[in-house]
Write a protein that holds these residues in place. Structure first.
Motif, PDB file in Angstrom:
ATOM      1  N   ARG A   1       0.832  -1.204   0.000  1.00  0.00           N
ATOM      2  CA  ARG A   1       0.000   0.000   0.000  1.00  0.00           C
ATOM      3  C   ARG A   1       0.871   1.261   0.000  1.00  0.00           C
TER       4      ARG A   1
ATOM      5  N   GLN B   1       5.437  -0.667   9.759  1.00  0.00           N
ATOM      6  CA  GLN B   1       4.237  -1.428   9.405  1.00  0.00           C
ATOM      7  C   GLN B   1       3.637  -0.923   8.098  1.00  0.00           C
ATOM      8  N   ASN B   2       3.126  -1.850   7.327  1.00  0.00           N
ATOM      9  CA  ASN B   2       2.592  -1.552   6.003  1.00  0.00           C
ATOM     10  C   ASN B   2       1.492  -2.576   5.724  1.00  0.00           C
ATOM     11  N   THR B   3       0.943  -2.525   4.531  1.00  0.00           N
ATOM     12  CA  THR B   3      -0.076  -3.484   4.114  1.00  0.00           C
ATOM     13  C   THR B   3       0.271  -4.006   2.730  1.00  0.00           C
TER      14      THR B   3
ATOM     15  N   ASP C   1      -4.121 -11.205  10.887  1.00  0.00           N
ATOM     16  CA  ASP C   1      -3.422 -10.145  10.157  1.00  0.00           C
ATOM     17  C   ASP C   1      -3.991  -9.924   8.763  1.00  0.00           C
TER      18      ASP C   1
ATOM     19  N   SER D   1      -7.346  -9.321   6.074  1.00  0.00           N
ATOM     20  CA  SER D   1      -8.744  -8.933   5.859  1.00  0.00           C
ATOM     21  C   SER D   1      -9.002  -8.936   4.368  1.00  0.00           C
TER      22      SER D   1
ATOM     23  N   TYR E   1      -5.989  -8.140   2.109  1.00  0.00           N
ATOM     24  CA  TYR E   1      -4.982  -7.267   2.715  1.00  0.00           C
ATOM     25  C   TYR E   1      -4.256  -8.005   3.821  1.00  0.00           C
TER      26      TYR E   1
ATOM     27  N   SER F   1      -1.590  -7.132   6.895  1.00  0.00           N
ATOM     28  CA  SER F   1      -0.777  -6.208   7.685  1.00  0.00           C
ATOM     29  C   SER F   1       0.567  -6.864   7.945  1.00  0.00           C
TER      30      SER F   1
ATOM     31  N   THR G   1       5.037  -6.058   8.861  1.00  0.00           N
ATOM     32  CA  THR G   1       6.171  -5.187   9.122  1.00  0.00           C
ATOM     33  C   THR G   1       7.363  -5.792   8.398  1.00  0.00           C
TER      34      THR G   1
END
Length: 102
Positions: A15, A23-25, A53, A55, A72, A74, A76
């Motif tokens: 993202r 942290q990112n997605t 983690d 969705s 998605y 989540s 790191t």
């Protein structure tokens, strides 16, 4: 009218711009498939990622009556990590996997 099953296409991208330790997605975009459903699983370094983690969106309709969905993760990013998004669908002989890594 019974439609043929159509295999999905996939793309995988972060993202935001990736910085180690921030942290990112990761987004797994699955599109142009028919019919629903698809099964989407994530892994990190070959280990399945827990659903906590992950969705995903609902199924969206495309103009040609195929569908798309976004999943998605989540995460790191750490140096050397390899992530994958695996899609299973009735039209596929074997699961379709995309990889992403530093």
């Amino acid at each position: 009218v019974r439609r043929q099953s159509v295999a999905p296409t996939t793309q995988m991208y972060p993202r935001q711009q990736v910085e180690l330790g921030v942290q990112n997605t990761l987004i797994c975009w699955v599109s142009d498939f028919h019919p629903t459903p698809v099964s989407i699983t994530w892994s990190r370094n070959g280990q399945t990622v827990g659903q906590g983690d992950v969705s995903q969106t609902q199924y969206y309709s495309n103009k040609d009556f195929s569908f798309r969905i976004f999943s998605y993760l989540s995460f790191t990013p750490q140096e050397g990590d390899i992530y994958s998004c695996t899609v299973e669908h009735i039209s596929l002989f074997e699961p379709l996997t995309r990889f992403w890594g530093e």
